[in-house]
Each structure stands twice: as structure tokens, then as C-alpha cells.
Design a protein around this motif. Structure first.
Motif, PDB file in Angstrom:
ATOM      1  N   PRO A  65       0.811  -1.217   0.000  1.00 15.46           N
ATOM      2  CA  PRO A  65       0.000   0.000   0.000  1.00 15.46           C
ATOM      3  C   PRO A  65       0.849   1.274   0.000  1.00 15.46           C
ATOM      4  CG  PRO A  65      -0.948  -1.615   1.472  1.00 15.46           C
ATOM      5  CD  PRO A  65       0.381  -2.178   1.040  1.00 15.46           C
ATOM      6  N   ILE A  66       0.540   2.150  -0.925  1.00 11.79           N
ATOM      7  CA  ILE A  66       1.314   3.370  -1.122  1.00 11.79           C
ATOM      8  C   ILE A  66       0.656   4.524  -0.367  1.00 11.79           C
ATOM      9  CG2 ILE A  66       2.089   5.063  -2.842  1.00 11.79           C
ATOM     10  CD1 ILE A  66       2.086   2.697  -4.857  1.00 11.79           C
ATOM     11  N   PRO A  67       1.395   5.196   0.497  1.00 10.37           N
ATOM     12  CA  PRO A  67       0.808   6.324   1.227  1.00 10.37           C
ATOM     13  C   PRO A  67       0.684   7.549   0.330  1.00 10.37           C
ATOM     14  CG  PRO A  67       3.124   6.103   1.773  1.00 10.37           C
ATOM     15  CD  PRO A  67       2.784   4.921   0.895  1.00 10.37           C
ATOM     16  N   ARG A 134      11.785  -2.771 -21.296  1.00 11.27           N
ATOM     17  CA  ARG A 134      11.158  -3.657 -20.322  1.00 11.27           C
ATOM     18  C   ARG A 134      10.472  -2.817 -19.265  1.00 11.27           C
ATOM     19  NH1 ARG A 134      12.696  -6.308 -15.916  1.00 11.27           N
ATOM     20  NH2 ARG A 134      14.833  -5.551 -15.990  1.00 11.27           N
ATOM     21  N   LYS A 135       9.406  -3.365 -18.691  1.00 14.27           N
ATOM     22  CA  LYS A 135       8.664  -2.729 -17.611  1.00 14.27           C
ATOM     23  C   LYS A 135       8.654  -3.676 -16.417  1.00 14.27           C
ATOM     24  CE  LYS A 135       4.697  -0.901 -18.660  1.00 14.27           C
ATOM     25  NZ  LYS A 135       3.336  -0.623 -19.178  1.00 14.27           N
ATOM     26  N   ALA A 136       8.567  -3.120 -15.216  1.00 13.25           N
ATOM     27  CA  ALA A 136       8.501  -3.977 -14.034  1.00 13.25           C
ATOM     28  C   ALA A 136       7.681  -3.318 -12.932  1.00 13.25           C
ATOM     29  CB  ALA A 136       9.901  -4.286 -13.511  1.00 13.25           C
ATOM     30  N   GLU A 137       6.823  -4.128 -12.312  1.00 15.78           N
ATOM     31  CA  GLU A 137       6.082  -3.692 -11.135  1.00 15.78           C
ATOM     32  C   GLU A 137       6.788  -4.221  -9.894  1.00 15.78           C
ATOM     33  OE1 GLU A 137       1.940  -4.540 -11.179  1.00 15.78           O
ATOM     34  OE2 GLU A 137       1.641  -3.847 -13.249  1.00 15.78           O
ATOM     35  N   TRP A 138       7.001  -3.347  -8.939  1.00 18.35           N
ATOM     36  CA  TRP A 138       7.676  -3.680  -7.701  1.00 18.35           C
ATOM     37  C   TRP A 138       8.954  -4.487  -7.970  1.00 18.35           C
ATOM     38  CZ3 TRP A 138       6.249  -0.840  -3.816  1.00 18.35           C
ATOM     39  CH2 TRP A 138       4.935  -0.355  -3.758  1.00 18.35           C
ATOM     40  N   GLY A 164       9.492  -3.363  -2.360  1.00 17.30           N
ATOM     41  CA  GLY A 164       8.818  -2.734  -1.239  1.00 17.30           C
ATOM     42  C   GLY A 164       8.958  -1.233  -1.295  1.00 17.30           C
ATOM     43  N   LEU A 165       8.373  -0.571  -0.330  1.00 17.41           N
ATOM     44  CA  LEU A 165       8.386   0.893  -0.320  1.00 17.41           C
ATOM     45  C   LEU A 165       9.779   1.461  -0.108  1.00 17.41           C
ATOM     46  CD1 LEU A 165       5.139   1.591   1.753  1.00 17.41           C
ATOM     47  CD2 LEU A 165       5.428   1.695  -0.729  1.00 17.41           C
ATOM     48  N   ASP A 166      10.668   0.698   0.518  1.00 17.42           N
ATOM     49  CA  ASP A 166      12.024   1.183   0.755  1.00 17.42           C
ATOM     50  C   ASP A 166      12.979   0.864  -0.384  1.00 17.42           C
ATOM     51  OD1 ASP A 166      11.414   2.279   3.234  1.00 17.42           O
ATOM     52  OD2 ASP A 166      11.802   0.396   4.296  1.00 17.42           O
ATOM     53  N   ASN A 167      12.535   0.065  -1.336  1.00 17.49           N
ATOM     54  CA  ASN A 167      13.372  -0.267  -2.485  1.00 17.49           C
ATOM     55  C   ASN A 167      13.615   0.998  -3.317  1.00 17.49           C
ATOM     56  OD1 ASN A 167      13.852  -1.097  -5.386  1.00 17.49           O
ATOM     57  ND2 ASN A 167      13.844  -3.114  -4.427  1.00 17.49           N
TER      58      ASN A 167
END
Length: 230
Positions: A65-67, A134-138, A164-167
Motif C-alpha cells: 500500500p502506497i501512502p 522492459r517494464k517492471a512492477e515492484w 517494497g516501499l524502501d526499495n
């Protein structure tokens, strides 16, 4: 350096190589046209604070979840908006303007969607034509050995930093290629809004996470990318 300075450790992004990858407008003079642009979150005259709070609000349904983005830390001139932009490039083409800290997605009819970005710091700038290979999610991020030599604290991620959010790459990444080869440059999502409008990375282009989600969804593989000289 702490991981909060994560934008500066994007050089080389070895995780974007196949062997390291895991899973990775205008106002038409009518109220209807204005309504469509408002829904897109990019009115030609610029966003109001209320509009920005909505466009840059939380995304709770993401894998992580993204703030909401801290828009108080972003100069309003870098909010997403539709602008006049004369170009002969095809609709969908991405143009990176590192000197002014903007990315444009050509919308046609003399207009483009403009996003504020962070860019490479001195010594890490690059320009030329490329395409989204190329595309990538997370995505997973892995620092190359050259970076580990310069910043030994990155060695703990030599085996890859989990998504993750810290990546450093955040929620989405678009990888720039030339002639079938990854250029080591990437468009990525940042959760550090105060970096927008600055030159802080190792050459990669950072967008506010909510802006990157918007650009990512509109950008297929093989989209042309033009990176202007700074």
C-alpha cells in the motif's frame, strides 16, 4: 549514506538485467474538455491544492500500500499537468528534459502531459534516443559492483533488495534500451518528494510514485524515449 538517500544508488541497476530480474489535452474550449482533464488530474492552468491532494493521494490496493505523497515538499510547478508542447513525435513518446527537471509524454495536437522529476547529478548525466525495453512492477534492485566499491554500505544488497516501499526503484520501473541492450538508465518511482526538481541520482529519472503509476500504465514496451542534453 542511509537507504533514505536511495536515489543516489541507482547507477547500473543490475537488477534490471534479465539474469537478476524476478518480477519485476488539452482544454478544448468546452466544459466537457475541462472535466476530462480534471479527471486526469492535470488541468492546464495547474492543480489546486485540493486537486493535488487527490491526485497524489494513497493507493491502498497496491501490493505494498502506497501512502499519500507529501505534496508540501513538492514545488507546485512540478505537479502533473497538461501543457502546450510542440513536437513532431508520435503520441506516447517520452521526452526527458533534465535541465528543467521535467518528463513529457506527447499527447498530440500540440500538447503533452508533464511530470516533475529528479535527474542525475553532475557526472552522471546522459542524453540520446532510447526506447522502453522492459517494464517492471515492484522490481528487485541490485547494486552493481562499481557502486559497492564507491559505497560499501550497499554491499548488503549485493544479492538483491526485495521489492517494497524502501526499495530504490519503488513501485514501478521503465528500463531504457538501445539496440537491444539495457543502457543502465531507468525511469522509476520515488517516495522522496523533496528530491523532485533536483539532480541527485546516478543518472536515472525519478517521478513521484503516483505520477510514475500514471506514466507506467500509459507506456507500452518499445515506446520511444528521447533524453535531451542538460
Amino acid at each position: 549514506m542511509t537507504i533514505d538517500n536511495r536515489i543516489s544508488v541507482l547507477e547500473g541497476d543490475a537488477a534490471a538485467r534479465p539474469e537478476n530480474f524476478s518480477r519485476r489535452a488539452m482544454l478544448f474550449g468546452s466544459l466537457a474538455g475541462l472535466g476530462a482533464l480534471a479527471l486526469a488530474g492535470c488541468a492546464p492552468a495547474g492543480m489546486s491544492l485540493a486537486e493535488a491532494e487527490k491526485v497524489y493521494g494513497p493507493r491502498p490496493n497496491e501490493r505494498f500500500p502506497i501512502p499519500a505523497a507529501k505534496i508540501s515538499k513538492i514545488d507546485p510547478k512540478y505537479y502533473r499537468r497538461t501543457v502546450k508542447y510542440a513536437s513532431n513525435e508520435a503520441v506516447g513518446t517520452i521526452i526527458v528534459d533534465p535541465r528543467n527537471h521535467y518528463v513529457y509524454r506527447i499527447a498530440g495536437d500540440g500538447y503533452a502531459t508533464r511530470y516533475g522529476v529528479s535527474v542525475g547529478r553532475a557526472g552522471f548525466l546522459w542524453s540520446g534516443d532510447a526506447y522502453i525495453g522492459r517494464k517492471a512492477e515492484w522490481p528487485i534492485w541490485t547494486p552493481p559492483k562499481e557502486m559497492i566499491e564507491r559505497q560499501p554500505e550497499a554491499a548488503k544488497y549485493a544479492g538483491g533488495m526485495k521489492p517494497g516501499l524502501d526499495n530504490p526503484l519503488g513501485a514501478r520501473a521503465l528500463y531504457l534500451y538501445q539496440n537491444g541492450v539495457y543502457t543502465l538508465y531507468t525511469l522509476y518511482s520515488t517516495s522522496v518528494p523533496e528530491t523532485i526538481g533536483k539532480g541527485i541520482s546516478s543518472g536515472c529519472i525519478g517521478l513521484i510514485t503516483q505520477d510514475m503509476l500514471d506514466l507506467y500504465d500509459k507506456t507500452p514496451v518499445n515506446t520511444k524515449v528521447i533524453v535531451l542534453k542538460a
